[in-house]
Structure formats: C-alpha cells, structure tokens
Design an enzyme around this catalytic site. Structure first.
Site, PDB file in Angstrom:
ATOM      1  N   ASP A  32       0.903  -1.018  -0.066  1.00 54.68           N
ATOM      2  CA  ASP A  32       0.039  -0.023  -0.014  1.00 54.68           C
ATOM      3  C   ASP A  32       0.791   1.347  -0.014  1.00 54.68           C
ATOM      4  OD1 ASP A  32      -1.933   2.202   0.668  1.00 54.68           O
ATOM      5  OD2 ASP A  32      -3.067   0.371   1.367  1.00 54.68           O
ATOM      6  N   ASP A  49       3.113   1.304  -4.823  1.00 48.62           N
ATOM      7  CA  ASP A  49       2.107   1.842  -5.682  1.00 48.62           C
ATOM      8  C   ASP A  49       1.798   0.728  -6.632  1.00 48.62           C
ATOM      9  OD1 ASP A  49       0.154   2.826  -7.495  1.00 48.62           O
ATOM     10  OD2 ASP A  49       1.341   4.635  -7.992  1.00 48.62           O
ATOM     11  N   VAL A  50       0.538   0.047  -6.788  1.00 45.96           N
ATOM     12  CA  VAL A  50       0.292  -1.204  -7.610  1.00 45.96           C
ATOM     13  C   VAL A  50       0.329  -0.918  -9.047  1.00 45.96           C
ATOM     14  CG1 VAL A  50      -1.176  -2.309  -5.804  1.00 45.96           C
ATOM     15  CG2 VAL A  50      -2.154  -0.826  -7.298  1.00 45.96           C
ATOM     16  N   ASN A  76      -6.507  -5.803  -3.611  1.00 48.53           N
ATOM     17  CA  ASN A  76      -7.721  -5.083  -3.433  1.00 48.53           C
ATOM     18  C   ASN A  76      -7.511  -3.435  -3.426  1.00 48.53           C
ATOM     19  OD1 ASN A  76      -9.949  -4.552  -1.239  1.00 48.53           O
ATOM     20  ND2 ASN A  76      -8.085  -3.513  -0.275  1.00 48.53           N
ATOM     21  N   TYR A 141     -14.285   3.731 -13.165  1.00 49.34           N
ATOM     22  CA  TYR A 141     -14.512   2.935 -12.039  1.00 49.34           C
ATOM     23  C   TYR A 141     -15.235   1.563 -12.257  1.00 49.34           C
ATOM     24  CZ  TYR A 141     -14.862   1.392  -7.305  1.00 49.34           C
ATOM     25  OH  TYR A 141     -15.092   0.332  -6.005  1.00 49.34           O
ATOM     26  N   LYS A 145     -13.946  -2.299 -12.522  1.00 46.58           N
ATOM     27  CA  LYS A 145     -14.762  -3.604 -11.716  1.00 46.58           C
ATOM     28  C   LYS A 145     -15.210  -4.443 -12.621  1.00 46.58           C
ATOM     29  CE  LYS A 145     -13.206  -1.753  -7.994  1.00 46.58           C
ATOM     30  NZ  LYS A 145     -12.261  -2.262  -7.019  1.00 46.58           N
ATOM     31  N   THR A 175     -17.118   1.555   5.625  1.00 44.79           N
ATOM     32  CA  THR A 175     -15.819   1.601   5.998  1.00 44.79           C
ATOM     33  C   THR A 175     -15.630   3.061   6.924  1.00 44.79           C
ATOM     34  OG1 THR A 175     -15.000   3.004   4.026  1.00 44.79           O
ATOM     35  CG2 THR A 175     -14.792   0.538   3.996  1.00 44.79           C
TER      36      THR A 175
END
Length: 251
Positions: A32, A49-50, A76, A141, A145, A175
């Site tokens: 992360d 950073d992914v 995730n 977004y 997904k 969250t």
C-alpha cells in the site's frame, strides 16, 4: 501458516482482510502507498504503488524469497474519482485504470508465476457491484470493476487446475472513510435503497476472502462472489449510485 500478500490493506476492506488472515496465524504482507493507521500483529507493510509494475514485481519477489512460497494474493487496492463523463480528464481516467484494473493484472501475474512454479496458490481480487449496473459519475471505476470479473474468468481458465482464481464484488460497505463522508440523513437514505437495510461491515467482506482462500472453497475458481445485501437483485443499483455523496469511495 499461509503466506498472504494483500494490496491496499492499510484501511477499509483491505485492513479487515489482513487482520482476519493474521488472526488465523497467517503471515500477511500489505502492499500500500499509505501506512496502516494502526499496526496489526502478523501484518508487514510494504510501501508501494500497484500501478508501478516494477514495484509490484519487487514486492512479490521479496515475499517469495523470504518464505520460499506465496499462498494467497488478494488484489484489493482501488481508487475512485467522482466525475461526469464529459468532464473527466485523461489523467484521471488513466490513474483509475492503472490502479484498479492494471494493478490487479500486475499483482496477479507476478503472484501466478510463483504459484505455478510451486504447484499451487489462490488469486483473489476486489471487484464491485459497480461492474454490474450503471452508476452515474463513476464510468471509469465501473468499467475497471467489470474488467476485474473478466480477468478472474480468464486467469482461472488459463491457470487451472494449479491456481484458483476468484473475486469478491461488495455493494455498499461502511468503512471509516465512507462513514466520515455521510451525514446521518445520507446514511439513512442509502440504507433505505439496500434490501438488507444496511451497509456491510468490512469484516463481512474479509470473511468472504478467508473462505475463498480456504480448502473448503477448493472447487471454486473463475467465480465472482457478490456481497451486496440484495442491492443488484432488483432495480435499486442505479438509484443508489446517483445518491452516493461527493468523493465517496466505492467497492
């Protein structure tokens, strides 16, 4: 003890998932950009950073070299930017796609290479009900997904029977970040649009990941597990998406 690597595990669903696996005695790594708000025993933070494929490869290599194996990878990490389709910028779109979709591909590919060589493993990812129906102001977004679900099916077909692959598609999840953006009236309005009458807790999504990574789910691959309180069973999804407050983070 399993060796588990989770991206985006410093908060929200990722943090709850990391805690669930670590609580069961697994060694967990959290890839992360941001550090976790609170350290969790058994969880090691790997800053990165992914969207940077070299960073992802280095993180996976480090974990595999330290333990000689990698049992579970959970992609995730995800971001969302609320914007109209006529107003979003190329830079914003590319960032969302780089993190949400290509970041999953990078992490899964790096993990799968080790899993195939070692003879087994499980790849999981966070998709979303946004991939099933239109949600206004989240076109990029939503597309990422839906793309994760497609990646899930393809990776499963190409890697079976050695590596299992699945994704989880949450609906509204309460969250801490989401809760901070709601007024009591806004929270009540969104809950009213969900057949279950409430948001999911992050721990409920974490439980799904824990199950999918377990031997009990050994015959599940190429599947998308929807956990949404009945949200997409009817016609409430688009209405809910339009009601999401400015800046909300969705899964």
């Amino acid at each position: 003890m399993r060796i588990v690597l989770i991206s985006g595990a410093s908060s929200g669903i990722g943090a709850a998932t990391a805690a669930r696996f670590a609580g069961a005695g697994d060694q967990v790594y959290n890839l992360d950009l941001q550090p976790p708000a609170e350290p969790t025993p058994g969880v090691v933070w790997l800053p990165g950073d992914v969207a940077d494929w070299d960073v992802v490869e280095q993180a996976v290599a480090r974990v595999h070299e330290e333990h000689g194996r990698l049992d579970v990878v959970i992609a995730n990490a995800g971001i969302s930017i609320r914007h109209h389709v006529l107003e979003t910028s190329p830079a914003e779109i590319r960032r969302v796609v780089d993190v949400n979709l290509l970041g999953v591909f990078a992490l899964w590919q790096a993990g799968a290479r080790r899993m195939v060589a070692q003879g087994g493993g499980v790849l999981l990812a966070t998709a979303s009900v946004n991939g099933h129906r239109g949600f206004p102001h989240y076109a990029d977004y939503n597309a990422t997904k839906a793309g994760i679900a497609a990646l899930c099916r393809t990776f499963a077909l190409e890697l079976s029977p050695v590596v299992r692959v699945a994704c989880v598609s949450p609906g509204a999840v309460l969250t801490p970040m989401q809760l901070a953006e709601y007024s009591p009236d806004m929270l009540a309005a969104v809950n009213a649009r969900i057949p279950a009458g409430r948001h999911a807790q992050p721990e409920e999504i974490a439980a799904a990941y824990f199950y999918l990574a377990s031997a009990e789910a050994a015959f599940m691959t190429g599947q998308e597990l929807v956990i949404d309180g009945g949200e997409i069973a009817g016609s409430t999804t688009s209405d809910f998406g339009a009601a999401v407050p400015q800046g909300s983070h969705l899964h």
